[in-house]
Motif scaffolding. Structure first.
Motif, PDB file in Angstrom:
ATOM      1  N   ILE A  83      28.130  84.465  99.951  1.00  0.00           N
ATOM      2  CA  ILE A  83      28.989  85.577 100.353  1.00  0.00           C
ATOM      3  C   ILE A  83      30.422  85.202 100.027  1.00  0.00           C
ATOM      4  CG2 ILE A  83      29.748  87.019 102.295  1.00  0.00           C
ATOM      5  CD1 ILE A  83      27.084  86.279 103.673  1.00  0.00           C
ATOM      6  N   THR A  84      31.077  85.994  99.174  1.00  0.00           N
ATOM      7  CA  THR A  84      32.463  85.672  98.841  1.00  0.00           C
ATOM      8  C   THR A  84      33.422  86.368  99.810  1.00  0.00           C
ATOM      9  OG1 THR A  84      32.440  87.433  97.192  1.00  0.00           O
ATOM     10  CG2 THR A  84      32.053  85.217  96.392  1.00  0.00           C
ATOM     11  N   ALA A  85      33.052  87.558 100.309  1.00  0.00           N
ATOM     12  CA  ALA A  85      33.952  88.267 101.226  1.00  0.00           C
ATOM     13  C   ALA A  85      33.190  89.384 101.930  1.00  0.00           C
ATOM     14  CB  ALA A  85      35.126  88.864 100.448  1.00  0.00           C
ATOM     15  N   PHE A  86      33.823  89.890 102.998  1.00  0.00           N
ATOM     16  CA  PHE A  86      33.379  91.124 103.626  1.00  0.00           C
ATOM     17  C   PHE A  86      34.495  92.138 103.411  1.00  0.00           C
ATOM     18  CE2 PHE A  86      30.555  88.282 106.004  1.00  0.00           C
ATOM     19  CZ  PHE A  86      29.382  89.019 106.006  1.00  0.00           C
ATOM     20  N   SER A  87      34.123  93.374 103.091  1.00  0.00           N
ATOM     21  CA  SER A  87      35.141  94.396 102.865  1.00  0.00           C
ATOM     22  C   SER A  87      35.707  94.876 104.203  1.00  0.00           C
ATOM     23  CB  SER A  87      34.545  95.572 102.101  1.00  0.00           C
ATOM     24  OG  SER A  87      33.751  96.340 102.970  1.00  0.00           O
ATOM     25  N   HIS A  88      36.725  95.768 104.139  1.00  0.00           N
ATOM     26  CA  HIS A  88      37.379  96.237 105.369  1.00  0.00           C
ATOM     27  C   HIS A  88      36.432  96.989 106.289  1.00  0.00           C
ATOM     28  CE1 HIS A  88      37.801 100.581 104.330  1.00  0.00           C
ATOM     29  NE2 HIS A  88      37.695 100.113 103.118  1.00  0.00           N
ATOM     30  N   SER A  89      35.344  97.553 105.735  1.00  0.00           N
ATOM     31  CA  SER A  89      34.388  98.257 106.591  1.00  0.00           C
ATOM     32  C   SER A  89      33.137  97.423 106.857  1.00  0.00           C
ATOM     33  CB  SER A  89      34.016  99.610 105.968  1.00  0.00           C
ATOM     34  OG  SER A  89      33.259  99.421 104.791  1.00  0.00           O
ATOM     35  N   GLY A  90      33.190  96.126 106.529  1.00  0.00           N
ATOM     36  CA  GLY A  90      32.097  95.223 106.884  1.00  0.00           C
ATOM     37  C   GLY A  90      30.996  95.119 105.848  1.00  0.00           C
ATOM     38  N   LEU A  91      31.248  95.594 104.629  1.00  0.00           N
ATOM     39  CA  LEU A  91      30.239  95.484 103.574  1.00  0.00           C
ATOM     40  C   LEU A  91      30.300  94.093 102.946  1.00  0.00           C
ATOM     41  CD1 LEU A  91      30.738  98.944 101.812  1.00  0.00           C
ATOM     42  CD2 LEU A  91      29.175  98.368 103.669  1.00  0.00           C
ATOM     43  N   VAL A  92      29.133  93.597 102.588  1.00  0.00           N
ATOM     44  CA  VAL A  92      29.059  92.238 102.037  1.00  0.00           C
ATOM     45  C   VAL A  92      29.391  92.265 100.544  1.00  0.00           C
ATOM     46  CG1 VAL A  92      26.551  92.301 101.554  1.00  0.00           C
ATOM     47  CG2 VAL A  92      27.687  90.124 101.991  1.00  0.00           C
ATOM     48  N   ILE A  93      30.171  91.275 100.102  1.00  0.00           N
ATOM     49  CA  ILE A  93      30.568  91.139  98.697  1.00  0.00           C
ATOM     50  C   ILE A  93      30.090  89.778  98.225  1.00  0.00           C
ATOM     51  CG2 ILE A  93      32.548  90.945  97.118  1.00  0.00           C
ATOM     52  CD1 ILE A  93      34.029  92.881  99.086  1.00  0.00           C
ATOM     53  N   THR A  94      29.318  89.770  97.127  1.00  0.00           N
ATOM     54  CA  THR A  94      28.756  88.506  96.645  1.00  0.00           C
ATOM     55  C   THR A  94      29.334  88.080  95.296  1.00  0.00           C
ATOM     56  OG1 THR A  94      26.886  89.746  95.752  1.00  0.00           O
ATOM     57  CG2 THR A  94      26.561  88.688  97.889  1.00  0.00           C
ATOM     58  N   THR A  95      29.946  89.010  94.562  1.00  0.00           N
ATOM     59  CA  THR A  95      30.586  88.617  93.302  1.00  0.00           C
ATOM     60  C   THR A  95      32.042  89.092  93.316  1.00  0.00           C
ATOM     61  OG1 THR A  95      29.814  90.637  92.239  1.00  0.00           O
ATOM     62  CG2 THR A  95      28.470  88.688  91.905  1.00  0.00           C
ATOM     63  N   PRO A  96      32.962  88.292  92.760  1.00  0.00           N
ATOM     64  CA  PRO A  96      34.381  88.693  92.786  1.00  0.00           C
ATOM     65  C   PRO A  96      34.629  89.999  92.044  1.00  0.00           C
ATOM     66  CG  PRO A  96      34.148  86.385  92.156  1.00  0.00           C
ATOM     67  CD  PRO A  96      32.763  86.968  92.146  1.00  0.00           C
ATOM     68  N   GLY A  97      33.771  90.364  91.080  1.00  0.00           N
ATOM     69  CA  GLY A  97      33.953  91.574  90.290  1.00  0.00           C
ATOM     70  C   GLY A  97      33.835  92.852  91.082  1.00  0.00           C
ATOM     71  N   GLU A  98      33.105  92.845  92.195  1.00  0.00           N
ATOM     72  CA  GLU A  98      32.937  94.068  92.976  1.00  0.00           C
ATOM     73  C   GLU A  98      33.994  94.197  94.082  1.00  0.00           C
ATOM     74  OE1 GLU A  98      28.952  94.016  94.504  1.00  0.00           O
ATOM     75  OE2 GLU A  98      29.273  92.208  95.680  1.00  0.00           O
ATOM     76  N   ALA A  99      34.953  93.268  94.120  1.00  0.00           N
ATOM     77  CA  ALA A  99      35.987  93.297  95.156  1.00  0.00           C
ATOM     78  C   ALA A  99      37.334  93.690  94.560  1.00  0.00           C
ATOM     79  CB  ALA A  99      36.105  91.928  95.821  1.00  0.00           C
ATOM     80  N   ALA A 100      38.153  94.345  95.373  1.00  0.00           N
ATOM     81  CA  ALA A 100      39.526  94.665  94.994  1.00  0.00           C
ATOM     82  C   ALA A 100      40.376  94.622  96.257  1.00  0.00           C
ATOM     83  CB  ALA A 100      39.604  96.027  94.334  1.00  0.00           C
ATOM     84  N   VAL A 101      41.682  94.656  96.080  1.00  0.00           N
ATOM     85  CA  VAL A 101      42.593  94.604  97.214  1.00  0.00           C
ATOM     86  C   VAL A 101      43.346  95.922  97.289  1.00  0.00           C
ATOM     87  CG1 VAL A 101      44.598  93.427  98.195  1.00  0.00           C
ATOM     88  CG2 VAL A 101      42.796  92.100  97.097  1.00  0.00           C
ATOM     89  N   CYS A 102      43.388  96.543  98.468  1.00  0.00           N
ATOM     90  CA  CYS A 102      44.089  97.814  98.656  1.00  0.00           C
ATOM     91  C   CYS A 102      45.588  97.586  98.503  1.00  0.00           C
ATOM     92  CB  CYS A 102      43.780  98.385 100.036  1.00  0.00           C
ATOM     93  SG  CYS A 102      44.632  99.934 100.358  1.00  0.00           S
ATOM     94  N   THR A 103      46.207  98.335  97.578  1.00  0.00           N
ATOM     95  CA  THR A 103      47.638  98.173  97.320  1.00  0.00           C
ATOM     96  C   THR A 103      48.447  99.316  97.928  1.00  0.00           C
ATOM     97  OG1 THR A 103      47.220  99.203  95.172  1.00  0.00           O
ATOM     98  CG2 THR A 103      47.376  96.812  95.206  1.00  0.00           C
ATOM     99  N   SER A 104      47.794 100.181  98.712  1.00  0.00           N
ATOM    100  CA  SER A 104      48.473 101.339  99.286  1.00  0.00           C
ATOM    101  C   SER A 104      49.435 100.924 100.405  1.00  0.00           C
ATOM    102  CB  SER A 104      47.438 102.315  99.838  1.00  0.00           C
ATOM    103  OG  SER A 104      48.077 103.320 100.571  1.00  0.00           O
ATOM    104  N   GLY A 105      50.582 101.597 100.463  1.00  0.00           N
ATOM    105  CA  GLY A 105      51.554 101.350 101.527  1.00  0.00           C
ATOM    106  C   GLY A 105      51.143 101.960 102.859  1.00  0.00           C
ATOM    107  N   LEU A 106      50.118 102.792 102.848  1.00  0.00           N
ATOM    108  CA  LEU A 106      49.651 103.440 104.079  1.00  0.00           C
ATOM    109  C   LEU A 106      48.634 102.591 104.835  1.00  0.00           C
ATOM    110  CD1 LEU A 106      48.916 106.918 102.443  1.00  0.00           C
ATOM    111  CD2 LEU A 106      50.843 106.421 103.937  1.00  0.00           C
ATOM    112  N   HIS A 107      48.353 101.396 104.309  1.00  0.00           N
ATOM    113  CA  HIS A 107      47.254 100.602 104.865  1.00  0.00           C
ATOM    114  C   HIS A 107      47.525 100.165 106.302  1.00  0.00           C
ATOM    115  CE1 HIS A 107      43.513  98.443 104.127  1.00  0.00           C
ATOM    116  NE2 HIS A 107      43.979  97.553 104.971  1.00  0.00           N
ATOM    117  N   PRO A 108      46.539 100.333 107.212  1.00  0.00           N
ATOM    118  CA  PRO A 108      46.729  99.887 108.603  1.00  0.00           C
ATOM    119  C   PRO A 108      47.000  98.386 108.671  1.00  0.00           C
ATOM    120  CG  PRO A 108      44.713 101.202 108.369  1.00  0.00           C
ATOM    121  CD  PRO A 108      45.221 100.936 106.998  1.00  0.00           C
ATOM    122  N   VAL A 109      47.890  98.000 109.594  1.00  0.00           N
ATOM    123  CA  VAL A 109      48.395  96.620 109.641  1.00  0.00           C
ATOM    124  C   VAL A 109      47.282  95.592 109.870  1.00  0.00           C
ATOM    125  CG1 VAL A 109      49.995  95.066 110.809  1.00  0.00           C
ATOM    126  CG2 VAL A 109      50.628  97.446 110.454  1.00  0.00           C
TER     127      VAL A 109
END
Ligand SMILES: [Zn+2]
Length: 162
Positions: A83-109
């Motif tokens: 497991i490389t990461a869990f997404s913000h809604s708790g989804l499992v991520i196993t490869t770096p290619g399926e992950a991204a980082v939210c760049t929106s300024g509206l993102h909750p702290v």
């Protein structure tokens, strides 16, 4: 004739050998503990095996392998190292290619910015946006649309079209 002294055995320890069923009659459970950034801990069962006698005294070995899925239906690997990461809604991520980082300024702290692409976020021209920010952006567009509509209707009313 005195018994030879065994230096590995302490005083008063039992000399009776343990019977075999005390070793065989056992149950092994493996759990994976997921620590979330908000402080919650989720225990995920991974596997269970037991070796117990049935009513005829025959030892039965039972192995259970748990298949755990997240909300998107992806199987959570039993090996935590995959497991490389869990997404913000708790989804499992196993490869770096399926992950991204939210760049929106509206993102909750206090929310993770990690996105599982195609599930709870998407790529944008500037980077990526998570489903929460996408929803907020949609609400802002609706508010702007209603505001513009009100202004136009107000102008029309002022001009005397109604
Ligand atoms: Zn976001």
């Amino acid at each position: 004739m005195p018994e030879p002294r065994n230096p590995l055995r302490g005083e008063g320890q039992p000399r009776e050998p343990m019977s075999a069923d005390q070793f065989i009659n056992q149950k092994v459970t493996q759990n994976m503990r997921v620590h979330r950034p908000d402080g919650t801990i989720e225990e995920v069962p991974v596997s269970e095996s037991s070796s117990c006698p049935d009513e005829n005294g025959v030892y039965v070995d039972t192995g259970t392998h748990d298949v755990v899925t997240d909300a998107s239906g992806t199987v959570v690997p039993s090996d935590p190292a995959r497991i490389t990461a869990f997404s913000h809604s708790g989804l499992v991520i196993t490869t770096p290619g399926e992950a991204a980082v939210c760049t929106s300024g509206l993102h909750p702290v206090r929310r993770s910015r990690t996105i599982k692409l195609g599930y709870d976020g998407r790529r944008t021209a500037e980077g990526a946006i998570c489903s929460v920010c996408d929803g907020r952006l949609g609400s802002i567009y609706i508010v702007i649309f209603i505001f513009c509509l009100a202004v136009i209707l107000g102008i029309w009313k002022g001009v005397g079209l109604f």
